[in-house]
Scaffold this motif. Structure first.
Motif, mmCIF file in Angstrom:
data_model
loop_
_atom_site.group_PDB
_atom_site.id
_atom_site.type_symbol
_atom_site.label_atom_id
_atom_site.label_comp_id
_atom_site.label_asym_id
_atom_site.label_seq_id
_atom_site.Cartn_x
_atom_site.Cartn_y
_atom_site.Cartn_z
ATOM 1 N N GLU A 238 0.836 -1.204 0.000
ATOM 2 C CA GLU A 238 0.000 0.000 0.000
ATOM 3 C C GLU A 238 0.874 1.259 0.000
ATOM 4 O OE1 GLU A 238 -3.560 2.045 2.671
ATOM 5 O OE2 GLU A 238 -2.734 0.118 3.292
ATOM 6 N N VAL A 239 1.965 1.216 0.772
ATOM 7 C CA VAL A 239 2.898 2.344 0.835
ATOM 8 C C VAL A 239 3.505 2.586 -0.545
ATOM 9 C CG1 VAL A 239 5.072 3.162 1.826
ATOM 10 C CG2 VAL A 239 3.421 1.982 3.277
ATOM 11 N N LYS A 240 3.932 1.512 -1.180
ATOM 12 C CA LYS A 240 4.554 1.610 -2.507
ATOM 13 C C LYS A 240 3.582 2.220 -3.519
ATOM 14 C CE LYS A 240 6.377 -1.296 -6.166
ATOM 15 N NZ LYS A 240 6.348 -2.650 -6.693
ATOM 16 N N GLN A 241 2.332 1.771 -3.488
ATOM 17 C CA GLN A 241 1.328 2.289 -4.424
ATOM 18 C C GLN A 241 1.087 3.785 -4.215
ATOM 19 O OE1 GLN A 241 -1.941 -0.354 -3.626
ATOM 20 N NE2 GLN A 241 -1.241 -1.881 -5.105
ATOM 21 N N LEU A 242 1.032 4.198 -2.962
ATOM 22 C CA LEU A 242 0.832 5.622 -2.673
ATOM 23 C C LEU A 242 2.006 6.468 -3.153
ATOM 24 C CD1 LEU A 242 -0.817 5.758 0.873
ATOM 25 C CD2 LEU A 242 -1.707 6.733 -1.230
ATOM 26 N N VAL A 243 3.212 5.974 -2.925
ATOM 27 C CA VAL A 243 4.402 6.717 -3.363
ATOM 28 C C VAL A 243 4.388 6.829 -4.889
ATOM 29 C CG1 VAL A 243 6.924 6.668 -3.504
ATOM 30 C CG2 VAL A 243 5.790 6.111 -1.339
ATOM 31 N N GLN A 244 4.093 5.729 -5.582
ATOM 32 C CA GLN A 244 4.031 5.765 -7.052
ATOM 33 C C GLN A 244 2.976 6.760 -7.521
ATOM 34 O OE1 GLN A 244 3.374 1.604 -7.974
ATOM 35 N NE2 GLN A 244 5.533 1.299 -8.491
ATOM 36 N N LYS A 245 1.843 6.775 -6.871
ATOM 37 C CA LYS A 245 0.748 7.675 -7.243
ATOM 38 C C LYS A 245 1.189 9.137 -7.124
ATOM 39 C CE LYS A 245 -3.397 9.227 -5.060
ATOM 40 N NZ LYS A 245 -4.336 9.000 -3.982
ATOM 41 N N HIS A 246 1.898 9.465 -6.059
ATOM 42 C CA HIS A 246 2.268 10.855 -5.827
ATOM 43 C C HIS A 246 3.540 11.277 -6.568
ATOM 44 C CE1 HIS A 246 -0.897 11.774 -3.024
ATOM 45 N NE2 HIS A 246 -0.645 10.669 -2.377
ATOM 46 N N LEU A 247 4.299 10.317 -7.075
ATOM 47 C CA LEU A 247 5.506 10.666 -7.820
ATOM 48 C C LEU A 247 5.274 10.696 -9.332
ATOM 49 C CD1 LEU A 247 8.438 8.868 -5.980
ATOM 50 C CD2 LEU A 247 7.896 11.297 -6.000
#
Length: 148
Positions: free
Chosen positions: A138-147
């Protein structure tokens, strides 16, 4: 109360109530904690190291759960769900989606990341903050979304 003390107390209660499932999981976690302490050459683990071991145990069961679901092994799926329920009691309280997103955005600003190329830098700074409190995927997906 430390995790080991809590596990010992819950183990006694599980023995008294003859809860074999809970007793088995607690013994397994205690063994994992002791093995980690031996591996690190310590008498006692820090709270962070204990959370790391617990997270590893939860992750192993979640991975197995996925495999057993695909294989149609409902008997094993039910057993693993019960084990996960016991383990979740000892995990730190999970962050809400909003809290997690706020920490992700804050960390991205801290490391001045602007593109997906810097995802490793962001994840390296972020994971210690959310260790045991959020699922890595979930953390990885959020970081990808915001980057992006």
């Amino acid at each position: 109360m430390s995790l080991l003390e809590r596990l010992n107390q819950d183990m006694k209660e599980a023995m008294k109530s003859k809860d074999k499932e809970k007793l088995s999981v607690i013994r397994m976690v205690k063994a994992s904690l002791q093995n980690e302490a031996i591996k690190l050459g310590k008498d006692e683990l820090t709270e962070e190291e204990e959370i790391t071991v617990l997270s590893r145990e939860v992750k192993q069961r979640k991975d197995s759960l996925h495999e057993f679901k695909e294989a149609g092994r409902d008997d094993l799926v039910e057993k693993l769900n019960d084990e996960l329920n016991v383990l979740q009691v000892y995990m730190p309280e999970q962050l809400s989606s909003e809290e997690l997103e706020q920490i992700v955005l804050q960390t991205i600003q801290e490391v001045n990341a602007t593109s997906k190329k810097e995802m490793g830098k962001v994840m390296g700074a972020l994971m210690p903050k959310v260790k045991g409190k959020a699922d890595g995927t979930e953390v990885k997906q959020l970081v990808q979304k915001h980057l992006s």
